[in-house]
Design a protein around this motif. Structure first.
Motif, PDB file in Angstrom:
ATOM      1  N   ILE A  27      19.649 -18.487 -61.335  1.00  0.00           N
ATOM      2  CA  ILE A  27      18.653 -18.981 -62.207  1.00  0.00           C
ATOM      3  C   ILE A  27      18.249 -17.995 -63.296  1.00  0.00           C
ATOM      4  O   ILE A  27      17.608 -18.679 -64.281  1.00  0.00           O
ATOM      5  CB  ILE A  27      17.811 -19.706 -61.236  1.00  0.00           C
ATOM      6  N   ASN A  28      18.208 -16.888 -63.000  1.00  0.00           N
ATOM      7  CA  ASN A  28      17.520 -15.842 -63.884  1.00  0.00           C
ATOM      8  C   ASN A  28      18.574 -15.279 -64.839  1.00  0.00           C
ATOM      9  O   ASN A  28      18.342 -14.117 -65.608  1.00  0.00           O
ATOM     10  CB  ASN A  28      16.769 -14.930 -63.366  1.00  0.00           C
ATOM     11  N   ARG A  29      19.966 -15.833 -64.856  1.00  0.00           N
ATOM     12  CA  ARG A  29      20.887 -15.236 -65.645  1.00  0.00           C
ATOM     13  C   ARG A  29      20.747 -14.834 -67.051  1.00  0.00           C
ATOM     14  O   ARG A  29      21.034 -13.933 -67.648  1.00  0.00           O
ATOM     15  CB  ARG A  29      22.258 -15.950 -65.720  1.00  0.00           C
ATOM     16  N   LEU A  30      20.036 -15.804 -67.682  1.00  0.00           N
ATOM     17  CA  LEU A  30      19.921 -15.641 -69.126  1.00  0.00           C
ATOM     18  C   LEU A  30      18.649 -14.755 -69.614  1.00  0.00           C
ATOM     19  O   LEU A  30      18.319 -14.426 -70.604  1.00  0.00           O
ATOM     20  CB  LEU A  30      19.733 -17.036 -69.777  1.00  0.00           C
ATOM     21  N   LEU A  31      17.645 -14.532 -68.374  1.00  0.00           N
ATOM     22  CA  LEU A  31      16.290 -13.900 -68.791  1.00  0.00           C
ATOM     23  C   LEU A  31      16.700 -12.602 -69.630  1.00  0.00           C
ATOM     24  O   LEU A  31      17.358 -11.680 -69.026  1.00  0.00           O
ATOM     25  CB  LEU A  31      15.713 -13.876 -67.433  1.00  0.00           C
TER      26      LEU A  31
ATOM     27  N   GLY B 290      13.757 -14.565 -52.730  1.00  0.00           N
ATOM     28  CA  GLY B 290      14.948 -14.331 -51.864  1.00  0.00           C
ATOM     29  C   GLY B 290      16.162 -15.061 -52.294  1.00  0.00           C
ATOM     30  O   GLY B 290      17.093 -15.019 -51.927  1.00  0.00           O
ATOM     31  N   MET B 291      15.692 -16.370 -52.749  1.00  0.00           N
ATOM     32  CA  MET B 291      16.762 -17.340 -53.103  1.00  0.00           C
ATOM     33  C   MET B 291      17.227 -17.045 -54.746  1.00  0.00           C
ATOM     34  O   MET B 291      18.540 -17.251 -54.845  1.00  0.00           O
ATOM     35  CB  MET B 291      15.979 -18.803 -53.400  1.00  0.00           C
ATOM     36  N   ALA B 292      16.502 -16.458 -55.598  1.00  0.00           N
ATOM     37  CA  ALA B 292      17.223 -15.908 -56.941  1.00  0.00           C
ATOM     38  C   ALA B 292      17.965 -14.741 -56.801  1.00  0.00           C
ATOM     39  O   ALA B 292      17.639 -13.849 -56.145  1.00  0.00           O
ATOM     40  CB  ALA B 292      15.840 -15.797 -57.842  1.00  0.00           C
ATOM     41  N   HIS B 293      19.083 -14.752 -57.486  1.00  0.00           N
ATOM     42  CA  HIS B 293      19.934 -13.739 -57.526  1.00  0.00           C
ATOM     43  C   HIS B 293      19.317 -12.433 -58.010  1.00  0.00           C
ATOM     44  O   HIS B 293      18.317 -12.448 -58.917  1.00  0.00           O
ATOM     45  CB  HIS B 293      21.228 -13.828 -58.133  1.00  0.00           C
TER      46      HIS B 293
ATOM     47  N   GLY C  51      15.629  -9.777 -54.244  1.00  0.00           N
ATOM     48  CA  GLY C  51      16.253 -10.974 -54.564  1.00  0.00           C
ATOM     49  C   GLY C  51      17.602 -11.199 -53.781  1.00  0.00           C
ATOM     50  O   GLY C  51      17.824 -10.071 -53.082  1.00  0.00           O
ATOM     51  N   ASN C  52      18.458 -12.145 -53.914  1.00  0.00           N
ATOM     52  CA  ASN C  52      19.483 -12.586 -53.114  1.00  0.00           C
ATOM     53  C   ASN C  52      20.563 -11.480 -53.677  1.00  0.00           C
ATOM     54  O   ASN C  52      20.801 -11.377 -54.763  1.00  0.00           O
ATOM     55  CB  ASN C  52      19.891 -13.903 -53.448  1.00  0.00           C
ATOM     56  N   PRO C  53      21.132 -10.474 -52.781  1.00  0.00           N
ATOM     57  CA  PRO C  53      22.032  -9.327 -53.157  1.00  0.00           C
ATOM     58  C   PRO C  53      23.401 -10.107 -53.447  1.00  0.00           C
ATOM     59  O   PRO C  53      24.378  -9.323 -53.929  1.00  0.00           O
ATOM     60  CB  PRO C  53      22.115  -8.590 -52.128  1.00  0.00           C
ATOM     61  N   GLU C  54      23.795 -11.204 -52.880  1.00  0.00           N
ATOM     62  CA  GLU C  54      25.109 -11.734 -53.155  1.00  0.00           C
ATOM     63  C   GLU C  54      25.610 -11.795 -54.812  1.00  0.00           C
ATOM     64  O   GLU C  54      24.871 -12.207 -55.665  1.00  0.00           O
ATOM     65  CB  GLU C  54      25.250 -13.378 -52.421  1.00  0.00           C
ATOM     66  N   THR C  55      26.968 -11.870 -54.808  1.00  0.00           N
ATOM     67  CA  THR C  55      27.574 -12.080 -56.191  1.00  0.00           C
ATOM     68  C   THR C  55      27.553 -13.161 -56.523  1.00  0.00           C
ATOM     69  O   THR C  55      28.634 -13.863 -55.533  1.00  0.00           O
ATOM     70  CB  THR C  55      28.938 -11.030 -56.135  1.00  0.00           C
ATOM     71  N   PRO C  56      27.081 -13.955 -57.308  1.00  0.00           N
ATOM     72  CA  PRO C  56      27.444 -15.458 -57.454  1.00  0.00           C
ATOM     73  C   PRO C  56      28.970 -15.744 -57.806  1.00  0.00           C
ATOM     74  O   PRO C  56      29.329 -14.895 -58.393  1.00  0.00           O
ATOM     75  CB  PRO C  56      26.674 -15.953 -58.509  1.00  0.00           C
ATOM     76  N   TYR C  57      29.159 -16.913 -57.080  1.00  0.00           N
ATOM     77  CA  TYR C  57      30.877 -17.326 -57.157  1.00  0.00           C
ATOM     78  C   TYR C  57      30.996 -17.605 -58.608  1.00  0.00           C
ATOM     79  O   TYR C  57      30.252 -18.028 -59.632  1.00  0.00           O
ATOM     80  CB  TYR C  57      31.080 -18.436 -56.379  1.00  0.00           C
ATOM     81  N   SER C  58      32.108 -16.852 -59.180  1.00  0.00           N
ATOM     82  CA  SER C  58      32.364 -16.990 -60.687  1.00  0.00           C
ATOM     83  C   SER C  58      33.875 -17.201 -60.759  1.00  0.00           C
ATOM     84  O   SER C  58      34.675 -16.658 -59.852  1.00  0.00           O
ATOM     85  CB  SER C  58      31.825 -15.946 -61.676  1.00  0.00           C
ATOM     86  N   PHE C  59      34.515 -17.565 -62.010  1.00  0.00           N
ATOM     87  CA  PHE C  59      35.894 -17.243 -62.363  1.00  0.00           C
ATOM     88  C   PHE C  59      36.032 -17.176 -63.759  1.00  0.00           C
ATOM     89  O   PHE C  59      35.175 -17.685 -64.614  1.00  0.00           O
ATOM     90  CB  PHE C  59      36.626 -18.670 -61.679  1.00  0.00           C
TER      91      PHE C  59
END
Ligand code: SF4
Ligand code: SF4
Lengths: 406, 410
Positions: B105-109, B128-131, B214-222
């Motif tokens: 959600i905060n990718r472009l910030l 906790g929800m935001a990466h 924040g959420n430490p997971e790497t979001p799924y990408s391709f």
């Protein structure tokens, strides 16, 4: 393969029309699914196909649809599951199928279609104009014009070979001038089935075949992240068709059928020593050739280039050939209102093809023969006179309507 | 070059389309009163929208014409000063229908930029929800339940102007409160909306989120494929059929888990998820049959486990389940992962019951869209009663309950 051409297998001759010749090609190509919807002059093919099916000579699904749009959609789907298909239309019938015509090359469907060239409405008119077939020129359709029933038959077989080549997988429309070709009969050599079998392999859609054993989705919605790559596929396929597959097909055709078309893309008539040259597509070749012979007797060296393949367009080859002459006259049996120099479609394309060439002779366009009007020998002589004047440096109008009452 | 500002509004497709448009338009209209110019637009590639699928609107504001062109020269902003999430469940990530992976959600910030979220949750839940981001950014919370309506109806609960008020607080260089108030008057002719904006300006809660939060997971990408790598003929390969599942307790194989699309997961569309009570399930198969996305894995013991990587939260399974409280749709903010409910139940049935009871009482409750005339009035009355919602402005609550807009609508 050469073995198949044995003495025992002789070509048979038959007196048939251009439309009938295409129907015979469908039979020889053992087409699986044919759809039809009547519109003159294409409907003549439909009648001959129906006859072949009724006589048990052609085993295919023959579906008369309720409109041209459905007609083309049905064969599109049939081709997607692996059927060899044939379809066709004319004039505004072809235009009514436009949505289906648009998606066919996008989905890499190697449909072969016959366009019986007919003037677009209005007014309702049956005679030939090339605007119907030309309307799909930007979409990925291969477009080829023929000028005899024999060439119609041969080109239909070549069209299947090229369209169904995995390196191409693009549809091909064979454009036949209404009346002059679709409704007049001449002697045509019909090749034996064995030769055709040797020339034309079965249609194999491979990994693109819609089949339960090959689960795929066709034609999803995409956004700007995905579309440009798909367009690039078609660009490459069209280039492969022009550079590799069409020349290959004509070479094999000549070897197996023992009949040569020379340069696949255009025919040259008396060009070797010509000072000026005329260019055109389809059956207007007849009055042009007659006029050229007359003029040559008077010492006027006129040549003729009959363009067969409009898509893929043989730009480099054609530009190289045409730049040899003192002036070029394009006869457009079509119109493109408001186009550059108010020329027709063929002239505009040839001008574009000539742009990178160092020697660009004067190019005049003649809009002629619209609505099936006869392009007369005197018309051709008048065009040629203008070309000689242009060659001598006397400015000429870039576009002239020839044969319009004024 | 002057100063360029970019604001994105991340919203739920269809349900919040009008809301997002009102906000991005409001930003441009307000900026005008501060002497700036701008444009407002929806992310064209997100359209056609689907119910709930994440989508974006943008406002680009500049101090002068040429600077604005710098912003307009791009399809969409590559970085934002403010990102707005008008539904807190979007903080788990955003995946467009058009396949671009899961974007935080905060990718472009930009560094120091602000994420504004409308929520009833506390800051820790949202963080906790935001990466995680590599650099600190600001989180601004605006109290409120997600404002959902439809394409043809608009729930005028003042979320639009409350966001504008919050922007004036978090980035006064972009919009002054005065400009926001003038624009609201001009656009909506509603003094109460002006008050709402002012209240939110006063009450927006802010804190800095550090890189370790924040959420430490790497979001799924391709990677988007090159043209040479893409299949020809506008075709997509089918998803393989799938295979048996394995019981985590007995290692026994059985049942069936269909394979799923590796490049489009769809779960970020979800605002609620089904929670299944495996102890009361009568194995009627209805949920499995009716789920429009084949989300249910058939377990070796013939139960039906909604796969949370695939579920878009439509609620059909809850609607068709014949056993009362066997499937319950629960607000997505109550969950931290997409783990299998059935596996948890197999491992510890008593523990699972406790977990389940806790989840199904989670508040606030949610539902899709805005269906009936007067629904909002009913909703807000109940929410105010149980204290879940406090808009901070009694007049708004009063107004909405008595609903002058609706009575005036004829
Ligand atoms: S909510 Fe239920 S029916 Fe809807 S997608 Fe999820 S599992 Fe399937
Ligand atoms: S619908 Fe309900 S009872 Fe039926 S199988 Fe699904 S969870 Fe069990």
């Amino acid at each position: 393969m050469a073995k198949v051409i044995e003495k025992a297998q002789q070509e048979k001759e038959a007196l048939i029309s251009g439309s009938e010749a295409i129907a015979v090609a469908c039979k020889l190509a053992d087409v699986d699914v044919i759809t039809a919807y009547p519109i003159r002059p294409y409907d003549t093919v439909m009648q001959y196909v129906a006859k072949l099916v009724a006589n048990g000579e052609l085993d295919c699904e023959y579906i008369v649809a309720e409109s041209e749009h459905s007609q083309f959609e049905i064969v599109k789907h049939a081709s997607a599951v692996g059927a060899r298909v044939f379809c066709g239309s004319s004039g505004v019938g072809w235009m009514y199928a436009f949505e289906a015509l648009t998606v066919t090359p996008a989905l890499r469907i190697p449909m072969v279609a016959m366009v019986g060239n007919r003037a677009l409405d209005d007014p309702g008119a049956f005679g030939v104009e090339h605007n119907d077939a030309l309307a799909v020129r930007d979409l990925g359709w291969q477009l080829v014009w023929v000028d005899s029933a024999q060439e119609a038959l041969d080109t239909a077989l070549i069209a299947y070979r090229v369209a169904e080549d995995r390196r191409v997988f693009l549809p091909c429309a064979i454009a036949c001038d209404g009346a002059f070709l679709t409704h007049s009969q001449s002697m045509v050599k019909i090749p034996p089935q064995e030769w055709v079998n040797a020339f034309l392999p079965p249609y194999n859609r491979g990994d693109l075949q819609l089949h339960p054993d090959n689960p795929i989705t066709i034609a999803p919605q995409v956004n700007e992240d995905w579309l440009m790559e798909l367009r690039k596929h078609n660009d490459e396929a069209m280039k492969r068709s022009r550079d590799v597959v069409i020349p290959e097909a004509y070479r094999d055709f000549e070897r197996i059928f023992n009949r040569s078309y020379g340069n696949p893309f255009f025919e040259e008539y008396q060009t070797a020593d010509a000072d000026v040259v005329l260019v055109g597509m389809g059956t207007l070749s007849m009055p042009v050739k007659v006029a050229i012979r007359q003029m040559r007797k008077e010492g006027k060296k006129v040549g003729f280039v009959r363009l067969r393949w409009f898509r893929p367009f043989p730009a480099e080859q054609l530009a190289k050939t045409l730049s040899r002459f003192g002036a070029i006259g394009v006869i457009d049996r079509d119109f493109s209102f408001g186009a550059p120099y108010v020329s027709g479609v063929v002239a505009t394309e040839i001008r574009a093809a000539l742009y990178p060439v160092d020697k660009r002779p004067p190019l005049l366009d003649f809009i002629s023969g619209l609505g099936g009007r006869e392009v007369t020998v005197p018309d051709v002589r008048r065009m040629s006179d203008m070309l000689f004047a242009a060659r001598a440096g006397t400015p000429q109008p870039l576009t002239t309507w020839v044969g319009v009452r004024e | 070059m002057g100063r360029l500002f970019a604001v994105e509004i991340v919203y739920r497709g269809i349900f919040q389309k009008n809301l997002a448009k009102n906000i991005s338009r409001g930003i441009v209209l307000a900026a005008k009163h501060d002497g700036k110019i701008g444009i407002s637009f929806g992310r064209y590639g997100d359209s056609p929208e689907r119910n709930g699928i994440p989508a974006k609107s943008f406002a680009i504001i500049a101090t002068d014409e040429e600077t604005l062109q710098e912003g307009m020269a791009k399809y969409e902003p590559k970085e934002t000063d403010i990102s707005i999430s008008v539904d807190d469940t979007l903080c788990k990530g955003v995946e467009s229908w058009a396949w671009y992976g899961l974007q935080p959600i905060n990718r472009l910030l930009k560094p120091g930029g602000t994420l504004i979220v409308t929520t009833m949750q506390d800051a820790d839940t949202i963080i906790g929800m935001a990466h995680r981001k590599d650099f600190p950014y600001q989180l601004a919370l605006l109290r409120g339940i997600p404002s959902f309506s439809g394409l043809w109806v608009y729930k005028d609960d003042h979320t639009d102007v409350r966001i504008l008020g919050a922007i004036a607080k978090v980035l006064p260089e972009l919009l002054s409160l005065n400009a926001v108030e003038l624009a609201i008057k001009e656009e909506w002719h509603d003094d109460l909306k002006v008050k709402s904006a002012r209240k939110s300006f006063e009450r927006v809660e802010m804190r800095v989120v550090g890189p370790s939060e924040g959420n430490p997971e790497t979001p799924y990408s391709f990677e988007l494929p090159k043209w040479q790598e893409m299949r020809e003929g506008v075709t997509i390969p089918g998803i393989p059929a799938g295979k048996a599942m394995t019981d985590p307790q007995t290692q026994q194989a059985g049942g069936f888990r269909p394979d799923r699309n590796p490049t489009f997961k769809k779960f970020s569309t979800r605002t609620m998820r089904p929670v299944v009570d495996f102890d009361t399930c009568v194995k009627c198969t209805l949920c499995w049959l009716q789920c429009p996305d084949s989300c249910f894995d058939v377990t070796p013991d013939a139960l039906y486990d909604a796969n949370m990587e695939a579920c878009c939260g439509c609620g059909i399974c809850e609607a068709v389940c014949p056993v009362e409280h066997c499937i319950t749709m629960v607000n997505e903010t109550a969950f931290a992962d997409n783990a299998s409910q059935w596996e948890a139940w197999r491992k510890d049935k008593t523990g699972y019951q406790t977990w389940l009871q806790d989840k199904i009482t989670h508040l606030p409750p949610r539902e899709h869209g805005f269906r009936i005339r007067g629904q909002y009035a009913e909703e807000i009355k109940d929410l105010v009663k149980v204290g879940v919602v406090d808009t901070g402005d009694e007049k708004i609550s009063e107004q909405v309950v008595t609903d002058p807009h609706e009575s005036g609508a004829g």
